[in-house]
Design a protein around this motif. Structure first.
Motif, mmCIF file in Angstrom:
data_model
loop_
_atom_site.group_PDB
_atom_site.id
_atom_site.type_symbol
_atom_site.label_atom_id
_atom_site.label_comp_id
_atom_site.label_asym_id
_atom_site.label_seq_id
_atom_site.Cartn_x
_atom_site.Cartn_y
_atom_site.Cartn_z
ATOM 1 N N UNK A 1 0.822 -1.197 0.000
ATOM 2 C CA UNK A 1 0.000 0.000 0.000
ATOM 3 C C UNK A 1 0.861 1.254 0.000
ATOM 4 N N UNK A 2 2.138 1.109 0.393
ATOM 5 C CA UNK A 2 3.009 2.278 0.450
ATOM 6 C C UNK A 2 3.674 2.591 -0.894
ATOM 7 N N UNK A 3 3.460 1.719 -1.889
ATOM 8 C CA UNK A 3 4.128 1.934 -3.172
ATOM 9 C C UNK A 3 3.581 3.189 -3.848
ATOM 10 N N UNK A 4 4.482 4.070 -4.259
ATOM 11 C CA UNK A 4 4.075 5.326 -4.867
ATOM 12 C C UNK A 4 4.446 5.405 -6.346
ATOM 13 N N UNK A 5 5.314 4.502 -6.798
ATOM 14 C CA UNK A 5 5.797 4.571 -8.180
ATOM 15 C C UNK A 5 5.816 3.187 -8.806
ATOM 16 N N UNK A 6 5.327 3.094 -10.039
ATOM 17 C CA UNK A 6 5.477 1.875 -10.834
ATOM 18 C C UNK A 6 6.673 2.054 -11.752
ATOM 19 N N UNK A 7 7.565 1.092 -11.766
ATOM 20 C CA UNK A 7 8.672 1.077 -12.724
ATOM 21 C C UNK A 7 8.152 0.401 -13.983
ATOM 22 N N UNK A 8 8.013 1.183 -15.041
ATOM 23 C CA UNK A 8 7.370 0.700 -16.266
ATOM 24 C C UNK A 8 8.392 0.603 -17.389
ATOM 25 N N UNK A 9 8.391 -0.511 -18.093
ATOM 26 C CA UNK A 9 9.258 -0.675 -19.253
ATOM 27 C C UNK A 9 8.459 -0.629 -20.542
ATOM 28 N N UNK A 10 9.027 -0.013 -21.564
ATOM 29 C CA UNK A 10 8.394 0.021 -22.887
ATOM 30 C C UNK A 10 9.490 0.074 -23.940
ATOM 31 N N UNK A 11 9.174 -0.346 -25.150
ATOM 32 C CA UNK A 11 10.081 -0.167 -26.280
ATOM 33 C C UNK A 11 9.500 0.964 -27.118
ATOM 34 N N UNK A 12 10.085 2.137 -26.993
ATOM 35 C CA UNK A 12 9.529 3.332 -27.639
ATOM 36 C C UNK A 12 10.043 3.501 -29.066
ATOM 37 N N UNK A 13 10.010 2.402 -29.826
ATOM 38 C CA UNK A 13 10.366 2.483 -31.251
ATOM 39 C C UNK A 13 9.213 1.998 -32.111
ATOM 40 N N UNK A 14 8.053 1.821 -31.500
ATOM 41 C CA UNK A 14 6.890 1.290 -32.210
ATOM 42 C C UNK A 14 5.808 2.363 -32.356
ATOM 43 N N UNK A 15 6.140 3.446 -33.012
ATOM 44 C CA UNK A 15 5.146 4.491 -33.249
ATOM 45 C C UNK A 15 3.988 3.909 -34.072
ATOM 46 N N UNK A 16 2.745 4.280 -33.766
ATOM 47 C CA UNK A 16 2.316 5.359 -32.868
ATOM 48 C C UNK A 16 2.086 4.927 -31.423
ATOM 49 N N UNK A 17 2.454 3.706 -31.060
ATOM 50 C CA UNK A 17 2.203 3.220 -29.699
ATOM 51 C C UNK A 17 3.231 3.729 -28.708
ATOM 52 N N UNK A 18 4.465 3.858 -29.154
ATOM 53 C CA UNK A 18 5.503 4.397 -28.302
ATOM 54 C C UNK A 18 6.606 5.007 -29.144
ATOM 55 N N UNK A 19 7.011 6.221 -28.798
ATOM 56 C CA UNK A 19 8.079 6.901 -29.539
ATOM 57 C C UNK A 19 8.568 8.086 -28.720
ATOM 58 N N UNK A 20 9.694 8.654 -29.127
ATOM 59 C CA UNK A 20 10.186 9.868 -28.493
ATOM 60 C C UNK A 20 9.681 11.072 -29.266
ATOM 61 N N UNK A 21 9.045 12.002 -28.568
ATOM 62 C CA UNK A 21 8.570 13.220 -29.212
ATOM 63 C C UNK A 21 9.762 14.019 -29.735
ATOM 64 N N UNK A 22 9.723 14.375 -31.006
ATOM 65 C CA UNK A 22 10.891 15.018 -31.623
ATOM 66 C C UNK A 22 11.168 16.407 -31.054
ATOM 67 N N UNK A 23 10.159 17.069 -30.488
ATOM 68 C CA UNK A 23 10.359 18.404 -29.934
ATOM 69 C C UNK A 23 10.809 18.366 -28.473
ATOM 70 N N UNK A 24 10.102 17.565 -27.665
ATOM 71 C CA UNK A 24 10.403 17.538 -26.232
ATOM 72 C C UNK A 24 11.421 16.465 -25.850
ATOM 73 N N UNK A 25 11.549 15.429 -26.698
ATOM 74 C CA UNK A 25 12.429 14.318 -26.364
ATOM 75 C C UNK A 25 11.816 13.346 -25.364
ATOM 76 N N UNK A 26 10.580 13.633 -24.935
ATOM 77 C CA UNK A 26 9.907 12.781 -23.962
ATOM 78 C C UNK A 26 9.200 11.625 -24.664
#
Length: 205
Positions: free
Chosen positions: A29-54
């Motif tokens: 119950x004390x957990x405040x953060x999920x460590x999430x993994x993704x492969x951000x090379x599968x646009x449009x599902x995951x990618x790096x925004x070219x402007x923000x880099x996020x």
């Protein structure tokens, strides 16, 4: 949504595609953060925004929305696709969300959610290619896939194929553009996005 086991949201879409994945490690119950993994090379599902880099995309929006609903922070890490399951199994991450098909083999080590996106695998070829029109035409061809993907599994069963595996799918698309492979097998939505964006005028689905 209460997790007895924490591990993975695996975005699934491909033939029998799935979605959430849960693996190991108890949530407290004390957990405040999920460590999430993704492969951000599968646009449009995951990618790096070219402007923000996020990190951005459909999968990123989904996990952030779920985390917000649960009052938890999502710390999202960009990993190669073939590293997602090992990261779950070693408890390096709690959840994975990325293009992933539910399979009996994968379900032996992680728990999947219900599917949130259903899709199939398809083919990408260069725009001037006229001799590959379906999976029936792949015998003996040079095939590009990403390591650990359903596309790699499909390619391994094609007679006399020269299967070339890449760490990230964008490298397979680049090799196709450079005519190092004849075709790429990958999730259809990602293929279509590539053909309409970076691959426009170069490749076709």
């Amino acid at each position: 949504m209460k997790f007895k086991k924490i591990a993975a949201l695996l975005g699934a879409f491909t033939i029998a595609s799935s979605l959430f994945i849960a693996g190991c490690g108890n949530t407290g119950t004390s957990q405040k953060t999920w460590r999430v993994g993704t492969d951000a090379t599968y646009a449009p599902f995951g990618f790096k925004d070219k402007d923000s880099g996020k990190l951005a995309g459909f999968d990123i929006d989904i996990i952030n929305a779920i985390a917000k609903e649960e009052g938890i922070e999502a710390d999202i890490q960009n990993l190669n696709f073939d590293a997602l399951l090992p990261a779950l199994q070693s408890n390096t991450i709690d959840i994975a969300i990325s293009d992933m098909t539910i399979s009996e083999e994968r379900a032996k080590s992680v728990d999947f959610s219900k599917p949130y996106y259903i899709a199939g695998n398809g083919l990408v070829v260069n725009i001037d290619n006229t001799n590959i029109n379906s999976f029936k035409d792949l015998e003996g061809k040079r095939i590009g896939v990403s390591i650990g993907s359903t596309g790699a599994e499909i390619a391994s069963k094609i007679p006399n194929a020269d299967v070339r595996q890449f760490n990230i799918i964008v490298d397979a698309f680049l090799e196709l553009q450079n005519k190092g492979v004849d075709v790429v097998i990958n999730d259809t939505p990602v293929n279509e996005y590539y053909a309409n964006e970076k691959g426009k005028g170069i490749a076709k689905v």
